[in-house]
Write an enzyme that holds these catalytic residues in place. Structure first.
Site, PDB file in Angstrom:
ATOM      1  N   ASP A   1       0.956  -1.430  -0.013  1.00  0.00           N
ATOM      2  CA  ASP A   1       0.239   0.592   0.002  1.00  0.00           C
ATOM      3  C   ASP A   1       0.765   1.439  -0.095  1.00  0.00           C
ATOM      4  O   ASP A   1       2.191   1.225   0.309  1.00  0.00           O
ATOM      5  CB  ASP A   1      -0.996   0.250   1.019  1.00  0.00           C
ATOM      6  CG  ASP A   1      -2.011  -0.930   1.313  1.00  0.00           C
ATOM      7  OD1 ASP A   1      -2.287  -2.134   0.384  1.00  0.00           O
ATOM      8  OD2 ASP A   1      -2.399  -0.770   2.305  1.00  0.00           O
ATOM      9  N   LYS A   2       0.318   2.179  -0.426  1.00  0.00           N
ATOM     10  CA  LYS A   2       1.146   3.328  -0.492  1.00  0.00           C
ATOM     11  C   LYS A   2       0.948   3.521   0.939  1.00  0.00           C
ATOM     12  O   LYS A   2       0.669   3.209   1.933  1.00  0.00           O
ATOM     13  CB  LYS A   2       0.433   4.339  -1.064  1.00  0.00           C
ATOM     14  CG  LYS A   2       1.181   5.793  -0.962  1.00  0.00           C
ATOM     15  CD  LYS A   2      -0.113   7.208  -1.544  1.00  0.00           C
ATOM     16  CE  LYS A   2      -0.472   8.537  -1.788  1.00  0.00           C
ATOM     17  NZ  LYS A   2      -0.063   9.087  -0.093  1.00  0.00           N
TER      18      LYS A   2
END
Length: 191
Positions: free
Chosen positions: A2-3
């Site tokens: 994930d970012k």
């Protein structure tokens, strides 16, 4: 990843390697261990087996959803503090935002997660100013891909990699380890 999640990831350089990796993910043989710091005190190790799908109202978010895909996260308490818990999470499946959604379900949202948690809202009476400052300066979810294991697509040899915690998470943990909570204050539990 994930970012705003730190740590290890694997990149396939060839189509054959990508095909092998996809098959291993589908067979659930890829070993993925994460470290996270959550709000509240988690008291025992466990397993969350809750399906994840798109959120019914916010299409950019994921949620526990009976119509979603199977999702299994095993978790283990590594350290418990007055207001937080440091945990190991092992994925049996690999759904989008899986650990973040499962920790929200556990009522132990990840520190700094403004999408699935409470961000860095701080119960001020339970922490010193020094720890509040460190948490307020933490600008992402406290989630780190710590260990990765898979079968090499050419040699068929099992390979495993591990990386130290990102500096910002290490500093956050150190601040929590040095937190002195007055004895008259009860530990905080979001559950």
């Amino acid at each position: 990843l994930d970012k705003d999640t730190s740590g290890l990831l694997v990149v396939a350089k060839t189509l054959a390697a990508q095909t092998s990796l996809v098959r291993q993910l589908q067979a659930r043989t890829v070993k993925r261990e994460y470290r996270t710091i959550v709000w509240g005190q988690v008291w025992r190790n466990g397993k969350i087996d809750q399906p994840i799908g798109r959120h019914s109202h916010s299409r950019t978010k994921m949620a526990i959803n009976r119509m979603g895909k199977p999702a299994v996260t095993r978790y283990e308490v590594l350290e418990r503090f007055a207001v937080h818990t440091y945990m190991r999470c092992n994925l049996e499946t690999g759904r989008t935002h899986q650990i973040r959604v499962h920790m929200q379900f556990l009522k132990a949202p990840i520190v700094g997660d403004i999408v699935y948690g409470i961000g860095n809202i701080i119960p001020h009476k339970l922490m010193t100013q020094a720890l509040r400052d460190v948490i307020l300066g933490f600008n992402r979810q406290a989630l780190h891909a710590f260990k990765l294991g898979l079968i090499h697509p050419k040699t068929n040899e099992f390979m495993e990699w591990q990386i130290e915690l990102a500096d910002d998470m290490r500093l956050l943990l150190e601040a929590m380890r040095h937190e002195d909570i007055p004895e008259e204050i009860e530990p905080f539990d979001f559950g």
